[in-house]
Design an enzyme around this catalytic site. Structure first.
Site, mmCIF file in Angstrom:
data_model
loop_
_atom_site.group_PDB
_atom_site.id
_atom_site.type_symbol
_atom_site.label_atom_id
_atom_site.label_comp_id
_atom_site.label_asym_id
_atom_site.label_seq_id
_atom_site.Cartn_x
_atom_site.Cartn_y
_atom_site.Cartn_z
ATOM 1 N N ARG A 150 -39.659 -4.621 -30.804
ATOM 2 C CA ARG A 150 -40.771 -3.732 -31.130
ATOM 3 C C ARG A 150 -40.894 -3.506 -32.635
ATOM 4 N NH1 ARG A 150 -39.035 -3.056 -26.107
ATOM 5 N NH2 ARG A 150 -40.368 -2.138 -24.484
ATOM 6 N N ARG A 161 -30.970 -11.735 -9.995
ATOM 7 C CA ARG A 161 -29.660 -11.213 -10.392
ATOM 8 C C ARG A 161 -28.854 -10.681 -9.213
ATOM 9 N NH1 ARG A 161 -31.291 -8.543 -16.307
ATOM 10 N NH2 ARG A 161 -30.953 -10.489 -17.468
ATOM 11 N N ARG A 177 -40.785 -17.279 -14.365
ATOM 12 C CA ARG A 177 -40.949 -15.848 -14.158
ATOM 13 C C ARG A 177 -42.421 -15.451 -14.094
ATOM 14 N NH1 ARG A 177 -37.034 -13.064 -18.454
ATOM 15 N NH2 ARG A 177 -37.642 -11.191 -17.279
ATOM 16 N N GLY A 223 -38.389 -12.657 -21.826
ATOM 17 C CA GLY A 223 -39.460 -12.030 -21.070
ATOM 18 C C GLY A 223 -40.061 -10.855 -21.812
ATOM 19 N N ASP A 232 -31.092 -3.404 -16.431
ATOM 20 C CA ASP A 232 -30.382 -4.579 -16.948
ATOM 21 C C ASP A 232 -28.875 -4.486 -16.759
ATOM 22 O OD1 ASP A 232 -32.616 -6.020 -17.785
ATOM 23 O OD2 ASP A 232 -32.672 -5.006 -19.722
ATOM 24 N N ARG A 254 -26.898 -12.114 -19.003
ATOM 25 C CA ARG A 254 -26.170 -10.967 -18.450
ATOM 26 C C ARG A 254 -25.268 -11.378 -17.285
ATOM 27 N NH1 ARG A 254 -28.111 -7.190 -21.642
ATOM 28 N NH2 ARG A 254 -30.342 -7.172 -22.095
ATOM 29 N N LYS A 258 -31.820 -4.715 -28.563
ATOM 30 C CA LYS A 258 -32.797 -5.801 -28.424
ATOM 31 C C LYS A 258 -34.207 -5.258 -28.247
ATOM 32 C CE LYS A 258 -32.891 -8.619 -24.800
ATOM 33 N NZ LYS A 258 -32.774 -9.809 -23.897
ATOM 34 N N SER A 259 -34.363 -4.226 -27.418
ATOM 35 C CA SER A 259 -35.699 -3.664 -27.173
ATOM 36 C C SER A 259 -36.325 -3.154 -28.460
ATOM 37 C CB SER A 259 -35.605 -2.528 -26.151
ATOM 38 O OG SER A 259 -35.173 -3.002 -24.902
ATOM 39 N N LYS A 265 -35.821 -11.121 -12.646
ATOM 40 C CA LYS A 265 -35.356 -11.141 -14.028
ATOM 41 C C LYS A 265 -35.124 -12.598 -14.453
ATOM 42 C CE LYS A 265 -35.096 -6.796 -15.433
ATOM 43 N NZ LYS A 265 -35.661 -6.356 -16.730
#
Length: 450
Positions: A33, A358, A129, A101, A327, A403, A28-29, A354
């Site tokens: 990007r 969490r 957030r 986020g 995470d 998550r 995902k990261s 988060k």
């Protein structure tokens, strides 16, 4: 009713022998990007194996709103015709980042040094957030932010008309903050300097170099110092996205706690700034091996093999490891429930802000399923019950957090009785094939309202 539509209550039932190959989605990261840097390059960037979860699709739509041509060619193949550094157009409508986020914070950084105005919003979770951690540093470039009380979305960002480079020390371990400042620095003349006391995931630095930015990294007594020269012409790239280690965590963890399991999870990115969970699991005694190590698109990759591990022991996780697995603490707490003894996790205050709190979400859900948990503001401790020792049988609140939802679904596979969550809908934000993938290796997940 969740922000993803009607709630989807789901139960995970005890099973034995998870077996097979689990092909998890792209990272995902790196997917976020790839789209953002592709939009800031001049020419066509091709991306393969892009994660097509809701979070990343929101970023794709946002890049279209800022003027890039983003095309889905099917099968995880995408192209981005970029507009160049400083070339973003002003969006005609509010930019809705959904639950992401990462998406909203990186995009705010990317547009902060272009003289345009954009308004951002998101779902109920994202609107709760804090955004001050981004708006504070981008204001140093000359950008201005106008949001709700407490620095929350919806928020309007006025990009700097005459951006200046900054020298910024990140006040907390956060790859999102670091990356937002670096992306803002792309359109500021001169040298932008970012210092982080603790190393966080470095995908942005690796990818900026790949796109041709003049960027250097130096380890110093004060921390990790990143220097970026502004106003480059980024060169389009061909990117093959590694499989997401954060998604791999779920089939890996499920195999470790479910009797008779042997699961292969191929092609997982093992960037040292992301692999803390797997290192921790091996220290606990998990039967987890790396096979076929290799390099893909500048990232270390391997196939993970996870087998049932009934002799795991609780450990104290080094607090300095937190940035490399922030995470993954929810799913680690699930594995810790099946270990012998206490697993202590410190330096994890970031988990409080988060998609949900969490620590609180996992503590309350684990307690509902018979597991003892102790917690403080920036630490928590799970008292393990040993292999096949978790009673289960409880209901956990997902709190609009993907998550949390997936972690409790894994808990149910190794527990004595089924574990239920109130809403599996948020899972689609990062792992849209979770239900199918886990079922294919032997999990029994049921939608309770069907």
């Amino acid at each position: 009713m969740s922000s993803h539509g009607p709630a989807i209550p789901m139960s995970s039932h005890p099973v034995r022998g998870l077996k097979g190959t689990a092909h998890v989605p792209g990272d995902k990261s790196i997917s976020h990007r790839s789209l953002i840097l592709g939009a800031m390059a001049v020419g066509e960037t091709r991306v393969f194996d892009l994660l097509e979860g809701e979070d990343v699709l929101r970023t794709a739509e946002a890049m279209r709103a800022f003027g890039a041509e983003v095309t889905d060619h099917g099968g995880g193949e995408w192209s981005v015709h970029g507009v160049g550094v400083g070339g973003f157009a002003e969006p005609e409508d509010v930019v809705d980042c959904g639950n992401s986020g990462t998406g909203v914070r990186l995009i705010m950084g990317a547009m902060a040094t272009t003289p345009i105005v954009a308004t951002f919003t998101g779902d109920a979770s994202l609107r709760s957030r804090p955004m001050g951690r981004i708006t504070d540093p981008i204001s140093l470039f000359g950008a201005r932010a106008h949001g709700r009380t407490g620095g929350r979305l919806p928020m309007t960002i006025e990009g700097a008309a005459a951006a200046m480079p900054v020298d910024y020390r990140v006040p907390m371990p956060s790859a999102q903050v670091k990356s937002a400042v670096l992306l803002a620095g792309l359109n500021a003349p001169g040298m932008t300097v970012v210092t982080e006391a603790e190393a966080t995931r470095d995908h942005t630095e690796r990818m900026l170099r790949g796109f041709g930015a003049d960027l250097s990294v130096e380890e110093t007594p004060e921390g990790r110092v990143i220097r970026l020269r502004g106003q480059p012409e980024l060169t389009p790239q061909t990117i093959r996205v590694p499989r997401d280690p954060s998604s791999a965590a779920f089939p890996v963890a499920a195999a470790l706690i479910t009797e008779g399991s042997d699961v292969l999870v191929p092609g997982i990115g093992l960037n040292p700034t992301r692999a803390g969970l797997f290192e921790t699991l091996r220290e606990m005694g998990a039967d987890l091996t790396y096979e076929n190590p290799r390099d893909e698109s500048g990232e270390p990759v391997a196939d993970l093999r996870a087998r049932y591990s009934p002799d795991m022991k609780g450990i104290e996780v080094p607090p300095e490891r937190a940035p490399s697995m922030i995470d993954e603490y929810p799913i680690l707490s699930v594995v810790a429930s099946f270990a012998e003894g206490k697993t202590m996790m410190r330096g994890v205050s970031e988990l409080r802000v988060k998609e949900s709190d969490r620590i609180d979400a996992m503590a309350r859900g684990l307690e509902a399923n018979g597991v003892r948990v102790e917690e403080g503001e920036d630490w928590w401790c799970v008292r393990g019950m040993g292999a096949r020792g978790v009673p289960g049988g409880g209901l956990a609140a997902a709190r609009l957090d993907h998550r949390i939802a997936m972690s409790f679904m894994c808990l149910g596979m190794g527990a004595k009785r089924a574990v239920r969550i109130d809403d599996a809908g948020p899972i689609a934000t990062s792992f849209p094939i979770f239900e199918t993938l886990m079922s294919n290796i032997g999990a029994r997940l049921t939608r309770d309202n069907s």
